[in-house]
Design a protein around this motif. Structure first.
Motif, PDB file in Angstrom:
ATOM      1  N   GLU A  41      42.156  36.892  39.602  1.00  0.00           N
ATOM      2  CA  GLU A  41      41.947  37.821  38.490  1.00  0.00           C
ATOM      3  C   GLU A  41      42.619  39.166  38.771  1.00  0.00           C
ATOM      4  OE1 GLU A  41      37.896  39.351  37.905  1.00  0.00           O
ATOM      5  OE2 GLU A  41      37.988  38.468  35.897  1.00  0.00           O
ATOM      6  N   SER A  48      45.144  40.247  35.831  1.00  0.00           N
ATOM      7  CA  SER A  48      45.046  41.620  35.349  1.00  0.00           C
ATOM      8  C   SER A  48      46.415  42.271  35.201  1.00  0.00           C
ATOM      9  CB  SER A  48      44.221  42.476  36.321  1.00  0.00           C
ATOM     10  OG  SER A  48      42.939  41.963  36.420  1.00  0.00           O
ATOM     11  N   PRO A 108      38.604  39.955  31.047  1.00  0.00           N
ATOM     12  CA  PRO A 108      37.777  39.751  32.260  1.00  0.00           C
ATOM     13  C   PRO A 108      36.420  39.153  31.924  1.00  0.00           C
ATOM     14  CG  PRO A 108      38.469  42.053  32.046  1.00  0.00           C
ATOM     15  CD  PRO A 108      38.905  41.359  30.801  1.00  0.00           C
TER      16      PRO A 108
END
Lengths: 391, 391, 391, 391
Positions: free
Chosen positions: B19, B24, B32
């Motif tokens: 992530e 990201s 998220p």
């Protein structure tokens, strides 16, 4: 601080070394001054019996200074007698130990100064140790025991810019061999393979280091090793340990100052920065777009003046290298009790090269390997930069 | 123990890595799962913001296991979507990060096992993790994810004596280059100069290590590095951390036993000894009249089967080397946040080579550099001996 | 935190108590569930053998929750059988131990809540334990096990001002005697001599405590005991441990908030302040021009409603007193293993009186002596003020 | 040890007290010796500005002993001048502070001795402080400043058995009032209610304490408070801190010996045991079938010779009481900076009564409250037993 010892202890311990390593083993007629001093002034020789714990050294109010000086006199007289009267075979077995004892004492001469400076730095009065350290440009030149080192090791005045000396790399010879004293950790002399590199012709100075601080050097995690950043945060580091920020109530001033053997002095931009930890040295180097030299790069640069002249190699600051303190290929510790002198410390420490303003003249050499843990901040330890050669 | 983490944390942290590092930055459409997990499951990436302190990980009773698995599912689905839909330019920028994430997860697969084993070892019940580890001679061969490693890395049965493979030294090539994944700390590939040496063709086994203990190995200061001896005394070390002495009330027996993933088992003399610290590895080697290999000696021995066949190079124990974890000449960290992956730990640690019974198959390679501090005792870490060649 | 334990441990430990103190000694037919649990779930009874160290409790991943519940079921069934079948003599010897076991379990019911709250407070997500704690003005009134306490102990709503109840002093009777359960530390009932005093008719509330903070309460050394000021500085205390300052990134708000069993809530000015250490309670009292009551002043005020009505004596917060936890004149510990229950803790702790919102109803009483070290901050502990009467 | 200070510090600190508390505030013409000493020699007065941290006191190599003596001379001369020239109003405001300063200095006279003894005890040479302490049965009688205390406080020779003096209890008057100096913590004089009790007519002696050791006193958890047992185990306690077991290599002997101001001496069975912690005192009392007296029982016994004669109430050892150091009812600290003298330490400490062989004659009195934390072992602290009267 648990790593520092009182002067009285250093004075007794260096006499103890001669007693324990030379006289007890090689002089059958030797009468000890006091049996109990054997335990009291042993630093870390497991093979020589139990030791007084280091953090308790500061509590040793007895024996008194006078008793310690009497002990030193006793050992000195016994050593003189021994050296005059030993037969050839005995001398053949012990002369390297005597030489080791002399070099050991020189190491403690420097530690006495660094430990006094540390104790004074904890004192809110910030007392000066000696104004002799003010008398000339080069602190080292004022020491009573001053004597010329080899020219390439000699301290010269700082100059504004850094020149980069280029070394072609290749196979070089490093380590000690041949005549003259060296510690076991400098041996055996052997070949090492270097990539081409650049090395700075002088040390990083206080003005440059002040720019690092002003640029947020102590606030940017990305510049630091992980353990270094943890030390910055746990210890609240904001500058070298003896730098005094503007406004510090212990020594009011509007400018940065530096505490040293001569007391509190205005920051001198041209002086090499000292009392740095390895962490600070690494962070500075990364900020400056460079790195630290390895110990072999440092030694090769000093040994090959034909590639360019490096200065300030000794006389002001030990220089952190990017080399962990590992044994050399084929390393063998000294025989006997003094096997513990160097080898058993070969982990979790970094090599420093050169010599400082507190190092006795003649003590250090091109192959000399000093070593301390990476967080050490109370030694005269600074930075010389290096870079990979573009290829 | 502050260095170990609960399984739930590992599960979440490896999802977090994808992530934080991939989604990201490279997937603009990524939503998220929970903004707060960013802080909670960051391990040590200063550039990615504040982190939850490591010693508090054991207190993370929330999020629950179910929530963590939902988080993993969310990230897995997002990664699959990303890999299917990313355009060529995005993929070119991110594919090495995806590969890094997979290797990162494999590293944590091993840490999950070592951390569980440590937690179980603190439990007086000494519970077994899985009897699967009993089913065959080679624990590794029973793992569900088992797949063949290169032959020279493969585990073979121990044999009674050690044969010494002789390597002539000289200039060798070490480090990673070319195709295939490697961590940045394995690069750049470069030349190193070795002196002639001998290296053991198998690991030290439990029977040999038991002889070291029986010979007073843990009681003789002269065998230990100074820091190692301090650890022996402070920690009351008398044997490897998971060895159970005869008479221990937790698992009564008249013989030595060893606690492992399969629970408490009789000591198997022919099995490689594991869960050693570097200090123990060094002390054993000195007792055995040998030393540890450097990391380049290890790598050269594996890469040059023409000089003799070394076995047990992986599949049972990581092998402590006598090389501090320093950067390679010309080392450059990965760009971006993952620059922190390896480089910032390059101080006060030692290199281990090989791979263990808990290492996922295919994860390790000849140039792989694992690293831990010298006191580390809860990893599958063992010893291979080396010697200087007589010359 | 080393002082807190996981819920699973509390569940097993309270079953262990019945097993160790009642069944093992008084029921010859009892078969233990697992011999090893004896060591594992002993808290501090030296006479009952070795114990699992408290700081390691968090590592007890085995036995699992299911196994612990099976253990509880086993002990519960054995206790029921024992109570039904014990002959009169056996019962005469053990019935007070059974009653002690029930009160012991009630104590741990409160500790489960305080320990969960502490674990959650270390979690950056600040999760809520139960919204049930939101349903009414009085948290206590929502607990499933709620049952009426004596009227004078009952919680009432806070009111704006404090009224001072005046007590004439003189000889009062304190401590427990007669029917009903009490711990040994409440005995023997005896006479004590009090000077005339004033005691507040309600607890200090959050609004008042906020005024203390706003007035620099945590920054003025002169308000604190010496150890308290050291704790303020070492711990960086700026407010009660679960208060959340404006701007805290964990729960953004412009106002003070308080974390509790219902999660993060706006600070309620009228609610009694809780989770105070003794140091904070003393500093507040000094700031407010008052002091803490002694434990006998507290007990006398509750026992003599004719002098005026004190409220909030239980149901919200234990109340620190200015009485060290010393033995009563003539104190005798319980006989046998349970002698260790209270007496051996009678040093370096302070007495708290009353009861909290987390205390099971019916558990506490007027003579009840709770106790904790002065730095304790994770209990439902608050402040009631007292003053010397003008004379 | 962080709790002990070097003699030089005590010498300067007691002068500092007069400077800080009397001269700076009440003598407008006073010129300080050195402004910086204010910070350096402040012990714990927060209201008088920042302090030098206690654990660093041992590092104060500067100012030198000569400078400290010059400082003392400067303050002494200023005090003499002040006392001769102050007008009546000034004197009325300051005379109690002068008296406090004198008593403060007497307290430090004892601490100098206990701190020297502790420093010497850490020295493997175990040096003697002064053979003057050998010259008579009563160590105190040899001190240069010896002067007669009140008869009931006087030290007498130990006698074989203990006689129990019986006190009927009831309301007694305790604490200081009226003429003569007392510390604020001894006030106000007030009534206390005692149950009937027995108190030993002499202190516990070394022979009796040796029997406790021989009976496994340091190995039986059931005799100890919980914190005390933890201290026994953490510190490896096996005897009083300065007792030297048979076979100790520092002072070889087949018998127990005791280290004290006169050096290492054979254990004297009839001498009161000293240098006990509160934990040891409590464990001994429980072993002996008794308990410690409360501070009011002690004071009442001394004040009521009609019930029987108690001896050794002072002159050899401070006597631990079973009373925590709590404020007296109606306690008010001294006004001004000296409010910090006693009150802020009233938590987590125990009261000692009496006086020791190191206490200056005339310093102590029947109402005197000395206090230390329960683990304190380096003071001249011993045990007197008490019991509940049978009723």
């Amino acid at each position: 601080m648990p790593d520092a010892s009182p002067t009285k202890w250093h004075l007794a311990h260096t006499a103890w070394f001669f007693e324990a390593v030379v006289l007890s083993s090689h002089d059958p007629g030797y009468e000890p001054f006091d049996q109990r001093f054997f335990h009291l002034f042993n630093s870390y020789y497991e093979s020589l019996g139990p030791r007084h714990p280091r953090p308790h050294r500061g509590l040793l109010t007895r024996p008194s200074h006078d008793e310690v000086m009497a002990y030193r006199g006793h050992v000195d007289r016994a050593m003189l007698r021994f050296m005059e009267t030993a037969d050839d075979e005995t001398w053949a077995h012990s002369c390297t130990l005597v030489e080791l004892g002399l070099n050991h004492e020189e190491q403690h001469q420097e530690l006495i100064l660094t430990d006094i400076l540390h104790a004074f730095s904890c004192n809110p009065l910030l007392p000066a140790y000696s104004t002799a350290y003010l008398a000339a440009d080069s602190p080292a030149s004022t020491l009573a025991h001053a004597a010329p080192d080899a020219p390439s090791l000699r301290l010269v005045h700082g100059k504004p810019g850094i020149d980069w000396v280029s070394h072609p790399g290749g196979i070089v010879n490093v380590g000690h061999a041949g005549e003259g004293f060296a510690f076991d950790n400098e041996t055996p002399r052997h070949k090492a393979l270097l990539a081409p590199y650049l090395i700075a012709d002088r040390l990083v100075n206080c003005g440059e280091y002040a720019a690092f601080i002003a640029d947020g050097g102590y606030e940017r995690a990305s510049l630091w090793l992980s353990d270094g950043w943890a030390a910055v945060q746990a210890g609240g580091w904001k500058a070298p340990i003896y730098w005094i920020a503007p406004g510090d109530p212990r020594a009011p001033s509007d400018e940065w100052q530096v505490f040293g053997l001569a007391g509190v002095r205005p920051l001198d931009h041209a002086s090499p920065v000292t009392q740095l930890s390895f962490y600070e040295a690494c962070a500075y180097a990364l900020w400056a777009g460079a790195r630290l030299p390895t110990e072999f790069e440092w030694e090769a640069a000093l040994s090959a003046p034909e590639h360019g002249r490096v200065t300030q190699m000794t006389g002001h600051a030990w220089q952190w290298t990017r080399s962990s303190y590992d044994p050399y290929p084929g390393f063998k510790p000294n025989p006997g009790a003094v096997a513990e002198y160097n080898g058993k410390f070969m982990v979790s420490q970094l090599v420093l090269r050169g010599g400082s303003s507190a190092t006795p003249h003649g003590h250090t050499r091109a192959t000399y390997r000093n070593f301390f843990p990476p967080a050490t901040r109370w030694q005269f330890s600074g930075v010389r930069l290096a870079k990979d050669a573009a290829c």
